[in-house]
Enzyme design. Structure first.
Site, short mmCIF file in Angstrom:
data_model
loop_
_atom_site.label_atom_id
_atom_site.label_comp_id
_atom_site.label_asym_id
_atom_site.label_seq_id
_atom_site.Cartn_x
_atom_site.Cartn_y
_atom_site.Cartn_z
N ASP A 82 0.85 -1.19 0.00
CA ASP A 82 0.00 0.00 0.00
C ASP A 82 0.89 1.25 0.00
O ASP A 82 1.79 1.38 0.85
CB ASP A 82 -0.86 -0.04 1.28
CG ASP A 82 -1.97 0.98 1.27
OD1 ASP A 82 -2.43 1.36 0.18
OD2 ASP A 82 -2.40 1.38 2.37
N ASP A 258 -8.75 0.80 6.25
CA ASP A 258 -7.80 0.67 7.35
C ASP A 258 -8.39 1.29 8.63
O ASP A 258 -8.48 0.64 9.67
CB ASP A 258 -6.48 1.36 7.00
CG ASP A 258 -5.40 1.09 8.05
OD1 ASP A 258 -5.66 0.33 8.99
OD2 ASP A 258 -4.30 1.63 7.93
P1 13P Z 1 -9.01 4.74 5.43
O1 13P Z 1 -8.17 5.62 6.28
O2 13P Z 1 -10.27 5.43 5.01
O3 13P Z 1 -9.28 3.41 6.05
O4 13P Z 1 -8.20 4.47 4.07
C1 13P Z 1 -7.25 3.43 4.00
C2 13P Z 1 -6.45 3.48 2.74
O5 13P Z 1 -6.77 4.14 1.77
C3 13P Z 1 -5.24 2.67 2.70
O6 13P Z 1 -4.51 2.86 1.53
O1 G3H Z 2 -3.32 4.88 3.56
C1 G3H Z 2 -2.80 4.67 4.62
C2 G3H Z 2 -3.11 3.47 5.43
O2 G3H Z 2 -4.14 3.74 6.34
C3 G3H Z 2 -1.88 2.93 6.08
O3 G3H Z 2 -1.55 3.69 7.19
O4 G3H Z 2 0.87 4.10 6.73
O5 G3H Z 2 -0.09 4.40 9.05
O6 G3H Z 2 0.19 2.12 8.07
P1 G3H Z 2 -0.04 3.58 7.82
ZN ZN Z 3 -4.57 4.84 0.74
#
Ligand code: 13P
Ligand code: G3H
Ligand code: ZN
Length: 311
Positions: A82, A258
């Site tokens: 991600d 997330d």
């Molecule tokens: P949220 O913060 O809305 O859960 O989005 C998660 C996300 O886009 C991770 O890439």
């Molecule tokens: O887009 C972001 C996700 O919520 C991941 O969050 O980078 O804090 O793990 P993080």
């Molecule tokens: Zn994201």
């Protein structure tokens, strides 16, 4: 069942008018909660790992936990990076067995985004791995990077064809008004997404899978639970579920979640600790947290994404 890419998942999701849930994973309980729900609902899954998650839990631990989930569930599961921000990070994840990576060059100029994304696509495709690119910026916090409302911008549909053709990406994340984290819309305003942009992107890229980031609903029950048991989350507002269902029925094939996992876990742990102040066995509070994640994910699979029964 070995790890899979998202190619087949997205093809079926596009045709079927549903979306695949891409859930962020950071530890064993989160992976177990998500995958147990998916197993019971026979849903395909994308488990995604951010750079922060990889730093926190370690690449090998996360891979082995996901491999364990595949043995336990026999589901098609795709492991996805991600918000990869460099070629080196994407390469490291590809070399380490991920089946999908995101290269997020959205903060670069159009030309630099294309050059970086193209470089990742060439390496990934040589290794049988698929790539998600991004055009347009989302507001909110990812790791240490905070994108302010002024810097966030919607995707320009007139750029999407050229971006996809010149980079060779397999899916495209676009910005239509969602944002990362728990504070997505101004208090007192009506949440709105730019479905007109999504429609225009769909028209210009027929059959091409689109990704929606920042798609947590910020479930009020869990926000309330956090606040009832010592937290302080004022005006946390997420994406209404009916909008996510609408996006899933259109070209959106991957919906990223997330914050809802974090809220389910934190709310449940806060409640447990408040009700059992003398308890100090982590299993006692992680068990209800894992169960809350499982039921929350089940709800998403059935009522929001519509991918139950599609594995
Ligand atoms: P949220 O913060 O809305 O859960 O989005 C998660 C996300 O886009 C991770 O890439
Ligand atoms: O887009 C972001 C996700 O919520 C991941 O969050 O980078 O804090 O793990 P993080
Ligand atoms: Zn994201």
């Amino acid at each position: 069942m070995p790890l899979v890419t998202s190619t087949e998942m997205f093809r079926k999701a596009y045709e079927g008018g549903y979306a695949i849930g891409a859930f962020n994973v950071n530890n064993m309980e989160i992976i177990q909660g998500i995958t147990e729900a998916a197993k019971e609902e026979n849903a395909p899954l994308i488990l995604q790992v951010s750079a922060g998650a990889r730093k926190y839990a370690n690449h090998t631990y996360l891979m082995k936990l996901i491999e364990a989930a595949i043995i336990e569930t026999n589901l098609p599961i795709c492991v996805h990076l991600d918000h990869g921000d460099t070629f080196e990070l994407c390469k490291s994840c590809i070399d380490g067995g991920f089946t999908s990576v995101m290269i997020d060059g959205s903060h670069h100029s159009f030309e630099d985004n294309i050059a970086l994304t193209r470089q990742v696509v060439e390496y990934a495709h040589d290794h049988g791995v698929v790539v998600e690119g991004e055009l347009g910026r989302l507001e909110g916090v990812e790791d240490d990077v905070k994108v302010s409302a002024e810097d966030a911008s919607y995707t320009n549909p007139s750029q999407v064809q050229e971006f996809v053709e010149r980079t060779g990406v397999d899916s495209l994340a676009i910005a239509i008004g969602t944002s990362h984290g728990a504070y997505k819309f101004k208090p007192g305003t009506k949440p709105q997404l730019r479905f007109d942009i999504l429609e225009e992107v769909e028209r210009r890229l027929p059959g091409f899978p689109i990704v929606l980031h920042g798609a947590s609903s910020v479930i009020p029950e869990f926000v309330q639970m956090v606040n009832t048991y010592g937290g302080n989350m004022p005006d946390a507002i997420g994406v209404p579920e009916d909008m996510l269902r609408k996006a899933a029925s259109m070209a959106v094939c991957k919906i990223n979640i997330d914050s809802d996992l974090r809220l389910a876990m934190t709310g449940t742990i806060r409640k447990y600790m408040a009700e059992h102040p003398a308890d100090f066995d982590p299993r006692q509070y992680l068990k209800p947290a894992r169960a809350a994640i499982k039921e929350m994910v089940r709800h998403k699979l059935i009522d929001v994404l519509g991918c139950n029964g599609k594995a």
